[in-house]
Write a protein that holds these residues in place. Sequence first.
Motif, PDB file in Angstrom:
ATOM      1  N   GLY A  19       0.838  -1.188   0.000  1.00  0.00           N
ATOM      2  CA  GLY A  19       0.000   0.000   0.000  1.00  0.00           C
ATOM      3  C   GLY A  19       0.874   1.238   0.000  1.00  0.00           C
ATOM      4  O   GLY A  19       1.910   1.287   0.671  1.00  0.00           O
ATOM      5  N   LEU A  44      -7.092   4.436  -4.705  1.00  0.00           N
ATOM      6  CA  LEU A  44      -7.913   4.718  -3.528  1.00  0.00           C
ATOM      7  C   LEU A  44      -7.897   6.196  -3.167  1.00  0.00           C
ATOM      8  O   LEU A  44      -8.376   6.589  -2.102  1.00  0.00           O
ATOM      9  CB  LEU A  44      -7.400   3.896  -2.334  1.00  0.00           C
ATOM     10  CG  LEU A  44      -7.371   2.385  -2.537  1.00  0.00           C
ATOM     11  CD1 LEU A  44      -6.722   1.691  -1.344  1.00  0.00           C
ATOM     12  CD2 LEU A  44      -8.777   1.841  -2.771  1.00  0.00           C
ATOM     13  N   LEU A  82      -3.460   0.778  -3.709  1.00  0.00           N
ATOM     14  CA  LEU A  82      -3.078  -0.581  -3.353  1.00  0.00           C
ATOM     15  C   LEU A  82      -2.541  -1.218  -4.617  1.00  0.00           C
ATOM     16  O   LEU A  82      -3.202  -1.208  -5.656  1.00  0.00           O
ATOM     17  CB  LEU A  82      -4.290  -1.368  -2.842  1.00  0.00           C
ATOM     18  CG  LEU A  82      -4.071  -2.877  -2.656  1.00  0.00           C
ATOM     19  CD1 LEU A  82      -3.036  -3.151  -1.565  1.00  0.00           C
ATOM     20  CD2 LEU A  82      -5.386  -3.567  -2.330  1.00  0.00           C
ATOM     21  N   GLU A 120     -13.420  -2.190  -5.199  1.00  0.00           N
ATOM     22  CA  GLU A 120     -12.874  -0.868  -4.898  1.00  0.00           C
ATOM     23  C   GLU A 120     -13.638  -0.202  -3.747  1.00  0.00           C
ATOM     24  O   GLU A 120     -13.027   0.414  -2.863  1.00  0.00           O
ATOM     25  CB  GLU A 120     -12.941   0.021  -6.140  1.00  0.00           C
ATOM     26  CG  GLU A 120     -11.978  -0.373  -7.235  1.00  0.00           C
ATOM     27  CD  GLU A 120     -12.120   0.518  -8.456  1.00  0.00           C
ATOM     28  OE1 GLU A 120     -11.218   1.327  -8.701  1.00  0.00           O
ATOM     29  OE2 GLU A 120     -13.149   0.405  -9.157  1.00  0.00           O
ATOM     30  N   ARG A 122     -15.227  -1.569  -1.255  1.00  0.00           N
ATOM     31  CA  ARG A 122     -14.873  -2.200   0.027  1.00  0.00           C
ATOM     32  C   ARG A 122     -13.514  -1.705   0.522  1.00  0.00           C
ATOM     33  O   ARG A 122     -13.331  -1.451   1.718  1.00  0.00           O
ATOM     34  CB  ARG A 122     -14.840  -3.722  -0.124  1.00  0.00           C
ATOM     35  CG  ARG A 122     -16.191  -4.382  -0.274  1.00  0.00           C
ATOM     36  CD  ARG A 122     -16.041  -5.899  -0.293  1.00  0.00           C
ATOM     37  NE  ARG A 122     -15.508  -6.411   0.971  1.00  0.00           N
ATOM     38  CZ  ARG A 122     -15.111  -7.674   1.156  1.00  0.00           C
ATOM     39  NH1 ARG A 122     -15.159  -8.537   0.141  1.00  0.00           N
ATOM     40  NH2 ARG A 122     -14.653  -8.070   2.329  1.00  0.00           N
ATOM     41  N   LEU A 123     -12.587  -1.540  -0.391  1.00  0.00           N
ATOM     42  CA  LEU A 123     -11.257  -1.068  -0.008  1.00  0.00           C
ATOM     43  C   LEU A 123     -11.294   0.385   0.450  1.00  0.00           C
ATOM     44  O   LEU A 123     -10.612   0.771   1.412  1.00  0.00           O
ATOM     45  CB  LEU A 123     -10.284  -1.221  -1.179  1.00  0.00           C
ATOM     46  CG  LEU A 123      -9.946  -2.662  -1.580  1.00  0.00           C
ATOM     47  CD1 LEU A 123      -9.189  -2.677  -2.895  1.00  0.00           C
ATOM     48  CD2 LEU A 123      -9.124  -3.346  -0.491  1.00  0.00           C
ATOM     49  N   ARG A 124     -12.099   1.205  -0.220  1.00  0.00           N
ATOM     50  CA  ARG A 124     -12.177   2.626   0.139  1.00  0.00           C
ATOM     51  C   ARG A 124     -12.942   2.844   1.442  1.00  0.00           C
ATOM     52  O   ARG A 124     -12.776   3.880   2.086  1.00  0.00           O
ATOM     53  CB  ARG A 124     -12.866   3.416  -0.973  1.00  0.00           C
ATOM     54  CG  ARG A 124     -12.029   3.552  -2.236  1.00  0.00           C
ATOM     55  CD  ARG A 124     -12.585   4.631  -3.153  1.00  0.00           C
ATOM     56  NE  ARG A 124     -11.792   4.734  -4.358  1.00  0.00           N
ATOM     57  CZ  ARG A 124     -12.116   4.207  -5.527  1.00  0.00           C
ATOM     58  NH1 ARG A 124     -13.252   3.521  -5.638  1.00  0.00           N
ATOM     59  NH2 ARG A 124     -11.336   4.355  -6.575  1.00  0.00           N
ATOM     60  N   THR A 126     -12.518   1.519   4.216  1.00  0.00           N
ATOM     61  CA  THR A 126     -11.655   1.458   5.392  1.00  0.00           C
ATOM     62  C   THR A 126     -10.339   2.143   5.097  1.00  0.00           C
ATOM     63  O   THR A 126      -9.820   2.076   3.977  1.00  0.00           O
ATOM     64  CB  THR A 126     -11.392   0.005   5.827  1.00  0.00           C
ATOM     65  OG1 THR A 126     -10.455   0.006   6.905  1.00  0.00           O
ATOM     66  CG2 THR A 126     -10.811  -0.814   4.678  1.00  0.00           C
ATOM     67  N   TRP A 129      -4.747  -0.242   6.471  1.00  0.00           N
ATOM     68  CA  TRP A 129      -4.077  -1.091   5.499  1.00  0.00           C
ATOM     69  C   TRP A 129      -4.218  -2.561   5.872  1.00  0.00           C
ATOM     70  O   TRP A 129      -4.332  -3.427   4.995  1.00  0.00           O
ATOM     71  CB  TRP A 129      -2.604  -0.708   5.372  1.00  0.00           C
ATOM     72  CG  TRP A 129      -2.391   0.525   4.548  1.00  0.00           C
ATOM     73  CD1 TRP A 129      -1.900   1.721   4.967  1.00  0.00           C
ATOM     74  CD2 TRP A 129      -2.698   0.677   3.151  1.00  0.00           C
ATOM     75  NE1 TRP A 129      -1.876   2.615   3.917  1.00  0.00           N
ATOM     76  CE2 TRP A 129      -2.354   2.006   2.804  1.00  0.00           C
ATOM     77  CE3 TRP A 129      -3.234  -0.174   2.179  1.00  0.00           C
ATOM     78  CZ2 TRP A 129      -2.524   2.489   1.502  1.00  0.00           C
ATOM     79  CZ3 TRP A 129      -3.406   0.313   0.887  1.00  0.00           C
ATOM     80  CH2 TRP A 129      -3.050   1.633   0.552  1.00  0.00           C
ATOM     81  N   GLU A 131      -6.818  -4.007   7.149  1.00  0.00           N
ATOM     82  CA  GLU A 131      -8.127  -4.442   6.653  1.00  0.00           C
ATOM     83  C   GLU A 131      -8.130  -4.511   5.131  1.00  0.00           C
ATOM     84  O   GLU A 131      -8.723  -5.423   4.537  1.00  0.00           O
ATOM     85  CB  GLU A 131      -9.211  -3.493   7.145  1.00  0.00           C
ATOM     86  CG  GLU A 131      -9.472  -3.581   8.646  1.00  0.00           C
ATOM     87  CD  GLU A 131     -10.624  -2.697   9.080  1.00  0.00           C
ATOM     88  OE1 GLU A 131     -11.697  -2.796   8.448  1.00  0.00           O
ATOM     89  OE2 GLU A 131     -10.449  -1.903  10.020  1.00  0.00           O
ATOM     90  N   ARG A 132      -7.480  -3.558   4.479  1.00  0.00           N
ATOM     91  CA  ARG A 132      -7.430  -3.566   3.015  1.00  0.00           C
ATOM     92  C   ARG A 132      -6.702  -4.805   2.499  1.00  0.00           C
ATOM     93  O   ARG A 132      -7.153  -5.446   1.554  1.00  0.00           O
ATOM     94  CB  ARG A 132      -6.743  -2.290   2.515  1.00  0.00           C
ATOM     95  CG  ARG A 132      -7.602  -1.042   2.639  1.00  0.00           C
ATOM     96  CD  ARG A 132      -6.819   0.208   2.323  1.00  0.00           C
ATOM     97  NE  ARG A 132      -7.676   1.395   2.297  1.00  0.00           N
ATOM     98  CZ  ARG A 132      -7.220   2.639   2.211  1.00  0.00           C
ATOM     99  NH1 ARG A 132      -5.906   2.859   2.136  1.00  0.00           N
ATOM    100  NH2 ARG A 132      -8.053   3.651   2.190  1.00  0.00           N
ATOM    101  N   ALA A 136      -8.323  -7.718   0.178  1.00  0.00           N
ATOM    102  CA  ALA A 136      -7.702  -8.084  -1.095  1.00  0.00           C
ATOM    103  C   ALA A 136      -7.345  -9.565  -1.117  1.00  0.00           C
ATOM    104  O   ALA A 136      -7.577 -10.259  -2.123  1.00  0.00           O
ATOM    105  CB  ALA A 136      -6.462  -7.233  -1.344  1.00  0.00           C
TER     106      ALA A 136
END
Length: 273
Positions: A19, A44, A82, A120, A122-124, A126, A129, A131-132, A136
């Motif tokens: 990240g 992100l 990411l 995307e 879901r990643l944004r 939180t 990193w 959790e990301r 992933a």
Amino acid sequence: MDIAVPRRSNRLPGVTMAGFRQRLPAPVDIAMVAHPMVTVLIDLSEGEGIVSESHGRRERGSVVIGLMPGELRAGGRVGECLQIRLEPDVAAAVLDASPDLNGTMAPLADVWGRDAERFEDRLRATASWDERFGIAAEVVGRRIHARTPVAPEVAHSWRRTLTSRGRIPVDSLADEVGWDRKRLWSRFRSQLGISPKRAMRLVRFDNAAHLLAAGHPAAGVAAECGYADQSHLNREVKAFTGHTPSAVAVAPWLAIDDVAWPASSGRAHERSA
């Protein structure tokens, strides 16, 4: 630039992640050095976001970049992305339509399918990193297990290409998997998008580039990586990057590799460069 790497629990075979968070007063251009992985770059950031350029093609936002990337630009005062690197045999299973691994670039939605936007989002949702990386790993792992893998003979040939650092003859690969040279060449090219010979050249170049970045002299790198001489190394570096070995040795992209893509699990979870 702040760089985060996943914990061991979030790691998958043939998949690496990192990240990036940068705070810049203006956009910056970073030349990506070719490496033997397919790059999934998930934007992100807010505002301008990331602009990727490859062979005259320009895309904004999340993209998938083949093995011969062009320029990457991260714009805005705060940018986050990411980056997921997939070995070609894994990329063939994860992506809906693997891009030509010789260097084309495509928007994430074109090769990830209808789940790209949900991924995307879901990643944004939180800012962590940890959790990301977990999200992933879950998503990529699910796609790997749900899809038909490449032929075992092709996967073995790819792994041997890596472990030999691009120095095993194609005929030897064919003998190891019980195929003739023509069949190996055809299956390898159709399933991974790159010929065995080009894969060998790319893996050998990647090894040489990292040795150059570590400060080793070009003549010694040429000998260690199996090039005929320093002139041969110079030609290969020029073919892959358009630059000289001395220019590649100071490439910013390679300078952060030791932090973003640690070779061992004992590196710190998050560091700054």
